[in-house]
Design an enzyme around this catalytic site. Structure first.
Site, short mmCIF file in Angstrom:
data_model
loop_
_atom_site.label_atom_id
_atom_site.label_comp_id
_atom_site.label_asym_id
_atom_site.label_seq_id
_atom_site.Cartn_x
_atom_site.Cartn_y
_atom_site.Cartn_z
CG HIS A 1 -0.84 1.55 6.95
ND1 HIS A 1 0.09 1.07 7.83
CD2 HIS A 1 -0.17 2.41 6.12
CE1 HIS A 1 1.28 1.63 7.55
NE2 HIS A 1 1.14 2.43 6.52
CD GLU A 2 -1.19 2.63 2.54
OE1 GLU A 2 -0.77 3.80 2.45
OE2 GLU A 2 -0.44 1.68 2.86
CB CYS B 1 4.93 2.35 7.28
SG CYS B 1 4.52 3.81 6.32
CG LEU B 2 6.22 0.71 1.22
CD1 LEU B 2 5.71 0.99 -0.19
CD2 LEU B 2 7.33 -0.34 1.20
CG HIS C 1 0.04 7.04 5.23
ND1 HIS C 1 1.12 7.54 5.91
CD2 HIS C 1 0.33 5.74 5.00
CE1 HIS C 1 2.02 6.59 6.09
NE2 HIS C 1 1.57 5.46 5.55
CD GLN D 1 3.33 5.87 2.53
OE1 GLN D 1 2.33 5.34 2.05
NE2 GLN D 1 4.28 5.18 3.12
N GLY E 1 0.83 -1.20 0.00
CA GLY E 1 0.00 0.00 0.00
C GLY E 1 0.86 1.24 0.00
#
Ligand code: ZN
Length: 151
Positions: free
Chosen positions: A131-132, A89-90, A135, A51, A46
């Protein structure tokens, strides 16, 4: 398509609230494509636009290989149950924690053609959606982390 640079934890950008997309322009479509490529290259499931440094309410998710979900202006409209599972998380590579999330969620969003749709998911997909979407409001998984995992 182009691979974009991923903003890392500690950058104040990640705490900002993203703005809604008001018109789906060619630029937005290119951003969606680039986000998918960036997510795949980074080995994630994701990615939110913030990000990659774009404060727009756009998310891409791929928890099943080949099944890309693009969410523009997503809003979680229902959730139920609870799960405490591992999350990363990326923007925070190599670190993971156990988070508390709903077991199932339903999200309403716009697709790349401007059509509104609803999507329900459980388990990993529910976690990814939460999660996304977080953000987009400047929230990170460490905010709902109940245990940090160490190697
Ligand atoms: Zn993340």
């Amino acid at each position: 398509m182009a691979k974009l640079k991923i903003v890392k934890f500690g950058d104040p950008m990640l705490r900002k609230v993203s703005r809604p997309v008001t018109e789906i322009t060619p630029r937005i479509l290119t951003l969606l494509d680039d986000m998918v490529e960036t997510m795949r290259e980074a080995g994630g499931c994701g990615l939110a636009a913030v990000q990659v440094g774009v404060l727009r309410r756009i998310v891409v998710i791929e928890v099943e290989d080949g099944n890309v979900i693009e969410l523009i202006n997503p809003k979680i409209i229902a959730f139920s149950g609870e799960q405490n599972e591992q999350e990363g998380c990326l923007s925070n590579p190599g670190e993971y924690g156990i988070t508390k999330r709903p077991k199932a969620v339903t999200v309403r969003a716009t697709d790349r053609h401007g059509e509104e749709f609803e999507l329900s998911g459980t388990d990993l997909l529910a976690r990814a959606i939460c999660h996304e979407c977080d953000h987009l409001d400047g929230k990170l998984y460490i905010d709902v982390q109940i245990k940090k995992l160490t190697d």
